[in-house]
Design a protein around this motif. Structure first.
Motif, PDB file in Angstrom:
ATOM      1  N   CYS A 244       0.853  -1.189   0.000  1.00  0.00           N
ATOM      2  CA  CYS A 244       0.000   0.000   0.000  1.00  0.00           C
ATOM      3  C   CYS A 244       0.889   1.239   0.000  1.00  0.00           C
ATOM      4  O   CYS A 244       1.828   1.331   0.791  1.00  0.00           O
ATOM      5  N   CYS A 247       0.481   2.781   3.828  1.00  0.00           N
ATOM      6  CA  CYS A 247       0.905   2.090   5.059  1.00  0.00           C
ATOM      7  C   CYS A 247       1.909   0.959   4.804  1.00  0.00           C
ATOM      8  O   CYS A 247       2.487   0.422   5.744  1.00  0.00           O
ATOM      9  N   CYS A 264      -6.768  -1.580   0.320  1.00  0.00           N
ATOM     10  CA  CYS A 264      -5.935  -1.819   1.488  1.00  0.00           C
ATOM     11  C   CYS A 264      -6.850  -2.059   2.681  1.00  0.00           C
ATOM     12  O   CYS A 264      -7.596  -1.160   3.080  1.00  0.00           O
ATOM     13  N   CYS A 267      -6.005   0.589   5.528  1.00  0.00           N
ATOM     14  CA  CYS A 267      -6.353   2.007   5.327  1.00  0.00           C
ATOM     15  C   CYS A 267      -7.840   2.217   5.045  1.00  0.00           C
ATOM     16  O   CYS A 267      -8.378   3.292   5.293  1.00  0.00           O
TER      17      CYS A 267
HETATM   18 ZN   LIG Z   1      -2.690   0.968   3.529  1.00  0.00          ZN
END
Ligand SMILES: [Zn+2]
Length: 270
Positions: A244, A247, A264, A267
């Protein structure tokens, strides 16, 4: 499949070429008779008054009151250079220069039709299309109200073309990622603030992709044959397993409404 930015790019290239030109003849080439190419003969003798776009449709109003409507489907390409194969429609124009528009479509999911007044019902998606996301017609309040009426996953609602026009699989995934919304969230469960984020994200991703001339993954080409350059800027679409960009955790893939969806899980919370 071409979405709003790709179709907008094609429209912009066609407009200066085709606007004001008179159709000498239009018809099927290597294609069976049927609804995908209906009514084309009627365009003959009419002038193309404009080249416009509604969602993923190119719409060309004609001087006699009919309209040429094109949907590129999966693999459709409009070009002024004679393709080697898979030509479905040829439009010949009056005048000497650049007088042929070809529609090449290997997989034949596209459409190229001539509709009379009131005939948009032949294309139900066009007849009931939602607001243009890059226009003032796309308002947060109305968007929230439309989403509030359905429990379907927000990703599926975006793909449906009724709450907003022109968004397909690529830009739905990208917009949901930017808005940090889980694609399976029921549409009606989205709080107003999250709808506002999604509204902004849709406009952002589409504007950026239009500026890049669209996204070429496989078949889509601009009218001059060049590729759209947005692919390298995609953050999640087609990147399942990759980290991602926010993150660093691996992006995951699921299927929503029969369409592959990448997001993701960290997220994008429900
Ligand atoms: Zn993420």
């Amino acid at each position: 499949m071409p979405e709003l930015p790709e179709v907008e790019t094609v429209k912009k290239a066609l407009a200066p070429w085709l606007t004001g030109r008179k159709v000498r003849r239009a018809g099927r080439v290597d294609a069976p008779e049927g609804p995908k190419y209906r009514g084309l003969e009627r365009a003959a003798g009419q002038r193309i008054e404009a080249v416009t776009r509604l969602g993923k449709f190119i719409v060309m109003p004609l001087s006699g009151g009919d309209e040429l409507v094109v949907h590129l489907g999966m693999t459709g390409v409009l070009t002024g250079e004679e393709p080697r194969d898979h030509v479905r429609v040829l439009v010949e124009l009056e005048g000497r220069s650049q007088s042929r528009l070809w529609f090449r479509d290997p997989r034949r999911f596209g459409r190229f039709v001539c509709l009379g007044p009131g005939e948009r019902e032949h294309l139900p998606t066009l007849a009931r299309i939602g607001p243009e996301p890059l226009s003032d017609a796309f308002a947060v309040g109305a968007f929230a109200a439309a989403l509030g009426k359905t429990r379907v996953a927000v990703k599926a609602a975006l793909l449906g073309q009724r709450v907003v026009a022109g968004v397909g699989n690529i830009y739905a995934d990208e917009a949901l990622f930017r808005a940090r919304i889980h694609p399976e969230t029921p549409s009606s469960a989205l709080a107003r603030g999250r709808v506002a984020k999604l509204h902004a994200a849709i406009r952002e991703v589409l504007s950026e992709a239009v500026a890049d001339g669209g996204t070429t993954l496989r078949d889509y080409r601009q009218v001059d044959g060049s590729r759209g350059e947005h692919a390298e800027r995609l953050m999640v679409y087609g990147r399942d397993g990759a980290p991602c960009p926010v993150c660093g955790r691996a992006l995951v893939r699921t299927v929503i409404g029969q369409r592959g969806t990448t997001f993701c899980a960290h997220c994008q919370r429900r």
